[in-house]
Design a protein around this motif. Structure first.
Motif, PDB file in Angstrom:
ATOM      1  N   ASP A  20       0.812  -1.193   0.000  1.00  0.00           N
ATOM      2  CA  ASP A  20       0.000   0.000   0.000  1.00  0.00           C
ATOM      3  C   ASP A  20       0.861   1.265   0.000  1.00  0.00           C
ATOM      4  O   ASP A  20       0.624   2.201  -0.755  1.00  0.00           O
ATOM      5  N   GLN A  21       1.877   1.239   0.887  1.00  0.00           N
ATOM      6  CA  GLN A  21       2.783   2.390   0.961  1.00  0.00           C
ATOM      7  C   GLN A  21       3.544   2.562  -0.345  1.00  0.00           C
ATOM      8  O   GLN A  21       3.730   3.682  -0.815  1.00  0.00           O
ATOM      9  N   THR A  22       3.988   1.467  -0.892  1.00  0.00           N
ATOM     10  CA  THR A  22       4.712   1.522  -2.155  1.00  0.00           C
ATOM     11  C   THR A  22       3.819   2.111  -3.232  1.00  0.00           C
ATOM     12  O   THR A  22       4.239   2.947  -4.017  1.00  0.00           O
ATOM     13  N   HIS A  23       2.598   1.660  -3.213  1.00  0.00           N
ATOM     14  CA  HIS A  23       1.619   2.137  -4.177  1.00  0.00           C
ATOM     15  C   HIS A  23       1.475   3.658  -4.080  1.00  0.00           C
ATOM     16  O   HIS A  23       1.558   4.370  -5.076  1.00  0.00           O
ATOM     17  N   GLN A  24       1.297   4.154  -2.851  1.00  0.00           N
ATOM     18  CA  GLN A  24       1.147   5.600  -2.647  1.00  0.00           C
ATOM     19  C   GLN A  24       2.393   6.348  -3.093  1.00  0.00           C
ATOM     20  O   GLN A  24       2.301   7.389  -3.750  1.00  0.00           O
ATOM     21  N   ALA A  25       3.555   5.802  -2.720  1.00  0.00           N
ATOM     22  CA  ALA A  25       4.810   6.463  -3.062  1.00  0.00           C
ATOM     23  C   ALA A  25       4.998   6.500  -4.574  1.00  0.00           C
ATOM     24  O   ALA A  25       5.434   7.506  -5.136  1.00  0.00           O
ATOM     25  N   GLU A  26       4.627   5.408  -5.197  1.00  0.00           N
ATOM     26  CA  GLU A  26       4.748   5.339  -6.662  1.00  0.00           C
ATOM     27  C   GLU A  26       3.829   6.366  -7.314  1.00  0.00           C
ATOM     28  O   GLU A  26       4.224   7.078  -8.248  1.00  0.00           O
TER      29      GLU A  26
END
Ligand code: C2E
Ligand code: MG
Ligand code: MG
Ligand code: MG
Length: 284
Positions: A20-26
């Protein structure tokens, strides 16, 4: 966090929220490149006079052609844009693109040309020099100020921020109209409408839905209509999906409406055709 995998003695990453965090950061990273990559674009939804069906304006709605995920709606990225302050350059891009579209409608439809209504976040209204940058863009594009409406949500007005207030007054002084968006979803007293520097009230679609299902909601809308009339504000009923809703909103005194019954948000190249199709048929 890490968890020891059974038996092997190796440490494995264990982070349930990681994707989820990766998704947001991406999303944040690629959103930062979206303007330069010309991945942002606008669609335009007609705002019509309920009595005659004539299109008086178009609301500009932002879309993002994401490199890997395809077409994204604002619900998927506006919050990220606001948190990262990318909303400032993006919002400026939206304003300029919308004003240029409105100029093309003017060239094509002349005095029947619709206005353009642009969603502006509270961060933008609060940012230094916002009213000046709107004035500069009007100058740059040649769009007359009265062809521009800026939409601010009820919740960002409720913050009762001096900077927002000041920007609204300066913009209105220059001839730009201000709409309060999603009205009725917040918790402001009706009396609030008397104080805010405003021109248009956009009645949230939840209200519009309630119009046909609840007597109480209809009374409430009629009360809002009476007040907006007294204050010389225009009213736009949002999210009209059925003929029944159109008729009820019209009967309740809403002058304008917007929603799938009339049209979904249109790609820009369809807006001119839309306006064309509306011209009364030539006499036989
Ligand atoms: P909004 O300003 O209230 O825009 C109306 C939303 O309702 C749009 O969704 C539109 O597609 C949808 N809609 C229109 N007619 C109907 C209908 O009959 N039924 C239903 N169920 N929905 C309808 P969209 O395009 O996903 O935009 C969502 C929100 O994102 C907007 O709500 C606005 O608050 C925000 N937004 C859009 N563009 C921008 C932008 O350029 N800047 C900023 N800051 N916010 C934006
Ligand atoms: Mg809006
Ligand atoms: Mg709205
Ligand atoms: Mg809404």
């Amino acid at each position: 966090r890490a968890a020891k995998s059974a038996g092997t003695g190796q440490w494995l990453r264990y982070e349930p929220s990681m994707s989820d965090q990766t998704h947001q950061a991406e999303l944040r990273t690629s959103l930062g490149r979206a303007i330069a990559e010309q991945a942002l674009f606008l669609e335009y939804q007609p705002i019509v006079a309920l009595g005659t069906g004539r299109t008086v304006g178009f609301e500009a709605l932002l879309r993002w052609r994401h490199p890997g995920r395809g077409r994204l709606l604002p619900g998927e990225f506006i919050e990220i844009a606001e948190e990262s302050r990318l909303i400032l350059p993006i919002g400026e891009w939206v304003l300029e693109a919308a004003m240029r579209a409105a100029q093309r409608w003017r060239a094509a439809a002349q005095e029947r040309a619709p206005y353009v209504s642009v969603n502006v976040s509270a961060h933008q209204f609060r940012s230094e020099g916002f009213a000046d940058s709107v004035a500069r863009l009007l100058d740059l594009t040649g769009l007359p100020a009265h062809r521009l409406v800026l939409e601010i949500t009820e919740s960002s007005l409720l913050r009762d921020d001096d900077k927002v207030w000041h920007a609204l007054e300066r913009l209105r002084g220059g001839g730009v109209r201000i709409a309060i968006d999603d009205f009725g979803t917040g918790y402001s007293a009706l009396g609030y409408l008397r104080q805010v520097p405003l021109d248009i009230v956009k009645l949230d679609r939840l209200f519009v839905r309630g119009l046909t299902t609840s007597r109480r909601q209809r009374d409430l809308v009629e009360g809002i209509v009476t007040l907006t009339r007294a204050l010389s504000l225009d009213i736009v009923a949002e999210g009209i999906e059925t003929e029944h809703q159109r008729r009820t909103a019209d009967a309740a005194g809403c002058t304008y409406g917007q929603g799938y019954l009339f049209a979904a948000p249109l790609p820009e190249d369809q807006t001119l055709r839309w306006l064309d199709g509306e011209q009364p048929a030539p006499p036989a």
